[in-house]
Scaffold this motif. Structure first.
Motif, PDB file in Angstrom:
ATOM      1  N   PHE A 108      76.302  83.371 -10.791  1.00 23.22           N
ATOM      2  CA  PHE A 108      75.014  83.411 -10.092  1.00 23.22           C
ATOM      3  C   PHE A 108      74.648  82.084  -9.438  1.00 23.22           C
ATOM      4  O   PHE A 108      74.054  82.064  -8.375  1.00 23.22           O
ATOM      5  N   ASP A 109      74.974  80.976 -10.095  1.00 25.46           N
ATOM      6  CA  ASP A 109      74.568  79.664  -9.606  1.00 25.46           C
ATOM      7  C   ASP A 109      75.691  79.016  -8.802  1.00 25.46           C
ATOM      8  O   ASP A 109      76.841  79.439  -8.857  1.00 25.46           O
ATOM      9  N   SER A 110      75.335  77.961  -8.066  1.00 28.86           N
ATOM     10  CA  SER A 110      76.315  77.312  -7.197  1.00 28.86           C
ATOM     11  C   SER A 110      76.036  75.825  -7.096  1.00 28.86           C
ATOM     12  O   SER A 110      74.982  75.346  -7.489  1.00 28.86           O
ATOM     13  N   ILE A 111      77.010  75.124  -6.551  1.00 28.15           N
ATOM     14  CA  ILE A 111      76.868  73.695  -6.273  1.00 28.15           C
ATOM     15  C   ILE A 111      77.126  73.478  -4.787  1.00 28.15           C
ATOM     16  O   ILE A 111      77.781  74.296  -4.131  1.00 28.15           O
ATOM     17  N   PHE A 112      76.623  72.370  -4.281  1.00 25.44           N
ATOM     18  CA  PHE A 112      76.872  72.001  -2.890  1.00 25.44           C
ATOM     19  C   PHE A 112      76.598  70.522  -2.719  1.00 25.44           C
ATOM     20  O   PHE A 112      76.031  69.876  -3.587  1.00 25.44           O
ATOM     21  N   THR A 113      77.030  69.986  -1.597  1.00 26.69           N
ATOM     22  CA  THR A 113      76.834  68.564  -1.319  1.00 26.69           C
ATOM     23  C   THR A 113      75.682  68.401  -0.328  1.00 26.69           C
ATOM     24  O   THR A 113      75.408  69.307   0.462  1.00 26.69           O
ATOM     25  N   PRO A 114      75.017  67.260  -0.362  1.00 26.26           N
ATOM     26  CA  PRO A 114      73.905  67.038   0.584  1.00 26.26           C
ATOM     27  C   PRO A 114      74.352  67.079   2.045  1.00 26.26           C
ATOM     28  O   PRO A 114      73.590  67.504   2.908  1.00 26.26           O
ATOM     29  N   ASP A 115      75.584  66.685   2.313  1.00 28.55           N
ATOM     30  CA  ASP A 115      76.085  66.676   3.687  1.00 28.55           C
ATOM     31  C   ASP A 115      76.364  68.077   4.218  1.00 28.55           C
ATOM     32  O   ASP A 115      76.395  68.298   5.415  1.00 28.55           O
ATOM     33  N   ASN A 116      76.629  69.010   3.322  1.00 25.75           N
ATOM     34  CA  ASN A 116      76.993  70.363   3.725  1.00 25.75           C
ATOM     35  C   ASN A 116      76.190  71.364   2.899  1.00 25.75           C
ATOM     36  O   ASN A 116      76.756  72.183   2.182  1.00 25.75           O
ATOM     37  N   HIS A 117      74.870  71.306   2.990  1.00 23.35           N
ATOM     38  CA  HIS A 117      74.002  72.119   2.147  1.00 23.35           C
ATOM     39  C   HIS A 117      74.014  73.598   2.486  1.00 23.35           C
ATOM     40  O   HIS A 117      73.537  74.415   1.709  1.00 23.35           O
ATOM     41  N   ARG A 118      74.563  73.967   3.613  1.00 22.94           N
ATOM     42  CA  ARG A 118      74.606  75.386   3.978  1.00 22.94           C
ATOM     43  C   ARG A 118      75.788  76.092   3.327  1.00 22.94           C
ATOM     44  O   ARG A 118      75.799  77.307   3.215  1.00 22.94           O
ATOM     45  N   PHE A 119      76.783  75.340   2.915  1.00 22.64           N
ATOM     46  CA  PHE A 119      77.970  75.926   2.295  1.00 22.64           C
ATOM     47  C   PHE A 119      77.906  75.697   0.790  1.00 22.64           C
ATOM     48  O   PHE A 119      78.072  74.586   0.317  1.00 22.64           O
ATOM     49  N   ARG A 120      77.653  76.752   0.044  1.00 29.49           N
ATOM     50  CA  ARG A 120      77.539  76.651  -1.407  1.00 29.49           C
ATOM     51  C   ARG A 120      78.811  77.151  -2.068  1.00 29.49           C
ATOM     52  O   ARG A 120      79.389  78.150  -1.644  1.00 29.49           O
ATOM     53  N   CYS A 121      79.201  76.448  -3.121  1.00 27.72           N
ATOM     54  CA  CYS A 121      80.388  76.805  -3.886  1.00 27.72           C
ATOM     55  C   CYS A 121      79.931  77.467  -5.179  1.00 27.72           C
ATOM     56  O   CYS A 121      79.319  76.814  -6.032  1.00 27.72           O
ATOM     57  N   ASN A 122      80.204  78.752  -5.310  1.00 27.17           N
ATOM     58  CA  ASN A 122      79.755  79.509  -6.473  1.00 27.17           C
ATOM     59  C   ASN A 122      80.531  79.118  -7.728  1.00 27.17           C
ATOM     60  O   ASN A 122      81.730  78.865  -7.672  1.00 27.17           O
ATOM     61  N   ILE A 123      79.822  79.119  -8.847  1.00 25.09           N
ATOM     62  CA  ILE A 123      80.430  78.783 -10.132  1.00 25.09           C
ATOM     63  C   ILE A 123      81.065  80.039 -10.708  1.00 25.09           C
ATOM     64  O   ILE A 123      80.403  81.074 -10.857  1.00 25.09           O
ATOM     65  N   SER A 124      82.348  79.934 -11.028  1.00 21.13           N
ATOM     66  CA  SER A 124      83.099  81.065 -11.556  1.00 21.13           C
ATOM     67  C   SER A 124      83.118  81.078 -13.084  1.00 21.13           C
ATOM     68  O   SER A 124      82.878  82.102 -13.706  1.00 21.13           O
ATOM     69  N   ARG A 125      83.428  79.913 -13.683  1.00 22.79           N
ATOM     70  CA  ARG A 125      83.521  79.807 -15.145  1.00 22.79           C
ATOM     71  C   ARG A 125      82.957  78.478 -15.614  1.00 22.79           C
ATOM     72  O   ARG A 125      83.023  77.485 -14.904  1.00 22.79           O
ATOM     73  N   ILE A 126      82.464  78.488 -16.857  1.00 29.39           N
ATOM     74  CA  ILE A 126      81.936  77.281 -17.487  1.00 29.39           C
ATOM     75  C   ILE A 126      82.567  77.172 -18.873  1.00 29.39           C
ATOM     76  O   ILE A 126      82.477  78.105 -19.669  1.00 29.39           O
ATOM     77  N   TYR A 127      83.226  76.033 -19.136  1.00 27.00           N
ATOM     78  CA  TYR A 127      83.868  75.800 -20.428  1.00 27.00           C
ATOM     79  C   TYR A 127      83.240  74.583 -21.105  1.00 27.00           C
ATOM     80  O   TYR A 127      83.276  73.491 -20.545  1.00 27.00           O
TER      81      TYR A 127
END
Length: 164
Positions: free
Chosen positions: A103-122
């Motif tokens: 559900f959640d994602s990360i992104f960089t300030p330089d490219n805030h329109r492109f979000r990278c979705n989180i697949s797994r958390i360990y």
């Protein structure tokens, strides 16, 4: 002339050793073997999530820290090449103080329109954290949170984003 040739061969050999970095696919293989060998179990959600710092391991894996003793290996759904070079990272979380895979994602300030979705958390122990970083990228350093003033300047959605 003979000494110049020997010197050039020596310098080229040393230069080859100095640039012997792992590629992102090689890093991903090492990380996946680490997950298997350490029998890490993925979590869907982390509650009381308040980030302290982060480290990029590859274009698909990073470590998020909530304290010096609590770290999480995060796998992204797809490659996110911006995280390797960005001095800051933003997290989009749908539920405050919670991080959820899928559900959640990360992104960089330089490219805030492109979000990278989180697949797994360990979850990682302190020892697992150190050994994983030394295996993949021994020169990696934690990237601490920016100040609140910088966060407000960089965040595109201040109410739903958090600068790491």
């Amino acid at each position: 002339m003979k000494y110049i040739v020997i010197l050039m061969v020596t310098l080229l050999t040393l230069a080859g050793c100095a640039t012997n970095r792992l590629s992102d696919p090689e890093k991903s293989i090492i990380i996946e073997k680490f997950i298997t060998s350490e029998q890490l179990e993925a979590r869907n959600t982390i509650s009381a999530f308040d980030l302290d710092s982060w480290v990029s391991l590859s274009d698909q894996y990073l470590i998020l820290r909530t304290s010096p003793f609590r770290s999480y290996l995060v796998k992204l759904t797809m490659r996110c090449s911006d995280i390797n070079y960005s001095p800051a990272l933003l997290v989009y979380s749908r539920i405050p103080n919670t991080l959820s895979a899928g559900f959640d994602s990360i992104f960089t300030p330089d490219n805030h329109r492109f979000r990278c979705n989180i697949s797994r958390i360990y979850p990682l122990s302190k020892e697992q954290n150190k050994s994983l970083i030394s295996a993949v990228n021994p020169k990696a350093e934690d990237k601490p949170l920016q100040s609140a003033q910088e966060e407000n300047m960089n965040a595109s959605e201040p109410s739903t984003s958090k600068d790491l």
